[in-house]
Design a protein around this motif. Structure first.
Motif, PDB file in Angstrom:
ATOM      1  N   PHE A 114     -14.663 -45.611 -63.813  1.00 22.04           N
ATOM      2  CA  PHE A 114     -15.327 -44.844 -62.725  1.00 22.04           C
ATOM      3  C   PHE A 114     -14.533 -44.446 -61.558  1.00 22.04           C
ATOM      4  O   PHE A 114     -14.552 -43.572 -60.864  1.00 22.04           O
ATOM      5  CB  PHE A 114     -16.838 -45.240 -62.626  1.00 22.04           C
ATOM      6  CG  PHE A 114     -17.731 -45.270 -63.693  1.00 22.04           C
ATOM      7  CD1 PHE A 114     -18.140 -43.777 -63.798  1.00 22.04           C
ATOM      8  CD2 PHE A 114     -17.932 -46.032 -64.603  1.00 22.04           C
ATOM      9  CE1 PHE A 114     -18.986 -43.508 -64.962  1.00 22.04           C
ATOM     10  CE2 PHE A 114     -18.843 -45.681 -65.823  1.00 22.04           C
ATOM     11  CZ  PHE A 114     -19.378 -44.492 -65.892  1.00 22.04           C
ATOM     12  N   GLU A 115     -13.933 -45.532 -61.116  1.00 22.65           N
ATOM     13  CA  GLU A 115     -12.914 -45.749 -60.084  1.00 22.65           C
ATOM     14  C   GLU A 115     -11.899 -44.554 -60.230  1.00 22.65           C
ATOM     15  O   GLU A 115     -11.875 -43.900 -59.219  1.00 22.65           O
ATOM     16  CB  GLU A 115     -12.506 -47.075 -59.594  1.00 22.65           C
ATOM     17  CG  GLU A 115     -13.524 -48.144 -59.257  1.00 22.65           C
ATOM     18  CD  GLU A 115     -13.129 -49.481 -59.201  1.00 22.65           C
ATOM     19  OE1 GLU A 115     -11.859 -49.486 -59.176  1.00 22.65           O
ATOM     20  OE2 GLU A 115     -13.628 -50.294 -58.801  1.00 22.65           O
ATOM     21  N   ASP A 148      -6.766 -48.580 -74.648  1.00 21.90           N
ATOM     22  CA  ASP A 148      -5.714 -49.604 -75.052  1.00 21.90           C
ATOM     23  C   ASP A 148      -5.193 -48.795 -76.267  1.00 21.90           C
ATOM     24  O   ASP A 148      -3.870 -49.082 -76.599  1.00 21.90           O
ATOM     25  CB  ASP A 148      -6.252 -50.826 -75.792  1.00 21.90           C
ATOM     26  CG  ASP A 148      -6.796 -51.504 -74.915  1.00 21.90           C
ATOM     27  OD1 ASP A 148      -6.157 -51.605 -73.409  1.00 21.90           O
ATOM     28  OD2 ASP A 148      -7.564 -52.724 -75.003  1.00 21.90           O
ATOM     29  N   ASP A 149      -5.587 -47.789 -77.075  1.00 23.55           N
ATOM     30  CA  ASP A 149      -5.250 -46.994 -78.004  1.00 23.55           C
ATOM     31  C   ASP A 149      -4.392 -45.851 -77.597  1.00 23.55           C
ATOM     32  O   ASP A 149      -3.920 -45.185 -78.635  1.00 23.55           O
ATOM     33  CB  ASP A 149      -5.999 -46.570 -79.336  1.00 23.55           C
ATOM     34  CG  ASP A 149      -7.294 -45.746 -78.689  1.00 23.55           C
ATOM     35  OD1 ASP A 149      -7.147 -45.327 -77.507  1.00 23.55           O
ATOM     36  OD2 ASP A 149      -8.043 -45.380 -79.377  1.00 23.55           O
ATOM     37  N   GLY A 150      -4.355 -45.638 -76.389  1.00 23.62           N
ATOM     38  CA  GLY A 150      -3.654 -44.650 -75.922  1.00 23.62           C
ATOM     39  C   GLY A 150      -4.235 -43.153 -75.688  1.00 23.62           C
ATOM     40  O   GLY A 150      -3.789 -42.186 -75.231  1.00 23.62           O
ATOM     41  N   ALA A 151      -5.716 -43.201 -75.974  1.00 23.06           N
ATOM     42  CA  ALA A 151      -6.755 -41.920 -75.945  1.00 23.06           C
ATOM     43  C   ALA A 151      -6.762 -41.736 -74.635  1.00 23.06           C
ATOM     44  O   ALA A 151      -7.183 -42.711 -73.837  1.00 23.06           O
ATOM     45  CB  ALA A 151      -7.912 -42.268 -76.901  1.00 23.06           C
ATOM     46  N   ASP A 152      -6.485 -40.742 -74.077  1.00 20.57           N
ATOM     47  CA  ASP A 152      -6.756 -40.215 -72.565  1.00 20.57           C
ATOM     48  C   ASP A 152      -8.548 -39.895 -72.579  1.00 20.57           C
ATOM     49  O   ASP A 152      -9.053 -39.105 -73.171  1.00 20.57           O
ATOM     50  CB  ASP A 152      -6.196 -38.992 -72.370  1.00 20.57           C
ATOM     51  CG  ASP A 152      -6.139 -38.581 -70.820  1.00 20.57           C
ATOM     52  OD1 ASP A 152      -6.932 -39.202 -70.115  1.00 20.57           O
ATOM     53  OD2 ASP A 152      -5.446 -37.443 -70.669  1.00 20.57           O
ATOM     54  N   ARG A 153      -8.860 -40.682 -71.382  1.00 17.04           N
ATOM     55  CA  ARG A 153     -10.552 -40.826 -71.277  1.00 17.04           C
ATOM     56  C   ARG A 153     -10.644 -39.567 -70.408  1.00 17.04           C
ATOM     57  O   ARG A 153     -11.974 -39.117 -69.982  1.00 17.04           O
ATOM     58  CB  ARG A 153     -10.821 -42.026 -70.684  1.00 17.04           C
ATOM     59  CG  ARG A 153     -10.852 -43.050 -71.428  1.00 17.04           C
ATOM     60  CD  ARG A 153     -11.403 -44.260 -71.015  1.00 17.04           C
ATOM     61  NE  ARG A 153     -11.228 -45.638 -71.716  1.00 17.04           N
ATOM     62  CZ  ARG A 153     -11.785 -46.780 -71.453  1.00 17.04           C
ATOM     63  NH1 ARG A 153     -12.660 -46.746 -70.574  1.00 17.04           N
ATOM     64  NH2 ARG A 153     -11.493 -47.962 -72.134  1.00 17.04           N
ATOM     65  N   LEU A 154      -9.771 -39.228 -69.413  1.00 12.95           N
ATOM     66  CA  LEU A 154     -10.165 -38.157 -68.477  1.00 12.95           C
ATOM     67  C   LEU A 154     -10.097 -36.677 -69.315  1.00 12.95           C
ATOM     68  O   LEU A 154     -10.410 -35.742 -68.958  1.00 12.95           O
ATOM     69  CB  LEU A 154      -9.003 -37.889 -67.403  1.00 12.95           C
ATOM     70  CG  LEU A 154      -8.985 -39.332 -66.614  1.00 12.95           C
ATOM     71  CD1 LEU A 154      -8.134 -39.266 -65.300  1.00 12.95           C
ATOM     72  CD2 LEU A 154     -10.390 -39.550 -65.739  1.00 12.95           C
TER      73      LEU A 154
END
Length: 150
Positions: free
Chosen positions: A17-18, A144-150
């Protein structure tokens, strides 16, 4: 075209969130900078973006109204009105496409080129100053698995 929202994943952390908040803040700061720079140059942000997308057209020095509408994420009739205002200001001109008379090409005029060049230089410098901020936000937004959350 809008994308469907991604399927829900693991819950976001406080750090996520930050990072999202900081990214949106920095993005809004950049957009405010862009608004102020365009206004100081005597054009609107939409006029600047129209000129940018004309100049940024791949492999040619013009863009069609439909292409500009897509790039601006606007309705074609709104882009036609924007082109009218830019044409009246001496920034762009219209030309009928000799290969397909249904297509109107929008070209930058010399005044538009000069205006765009000044604004693009300012924008590039501002983006350079934000480079590290965006890089940090992007790094913290990975699982951790490299998946982009943005």
């Amino acid at each position: 075209m809008s994308r469907k929202p991604a399927a829900p994943q693991a819950a976001l952390t406080k750090q996520d969130f930050e990072a999202l908040s900081d990214f949106r803040y920095q993005l809004r700061r950049f957009l405010r900078f862009s608004e102020d720079a365009a206004r100081a140059e005597g054009v609107t942000v939409q006029q600047y973006l129209l000129m940018l997308h004309i100049r940024g057209s791949a492999d040619r020095n013009w863009a069609s109204v439909g292409e500009l509408a897509e790039r601006l994420q606007a309705k074609q009739h709104g882009v036609v009105a924007l082109v009218n205002r830019c044409e009246a200001a001496g920034l762009v001109s219209r030309k009928v496409n000799p290969d397909d008379r249904r297509v109107v090409q929008i070209h930058l005029l010399a005044k538009g080129e000069r205006c765009l060049n000044r604004l693009a230089m300012l924008h590039r410098a501002e983006l350079e100053s934000l480079r590290n901020t965006f890089r940090v936000a992007r790094i913290t937004a990975f699982n951790d698995d490299g998946a982009d959350r943005l």
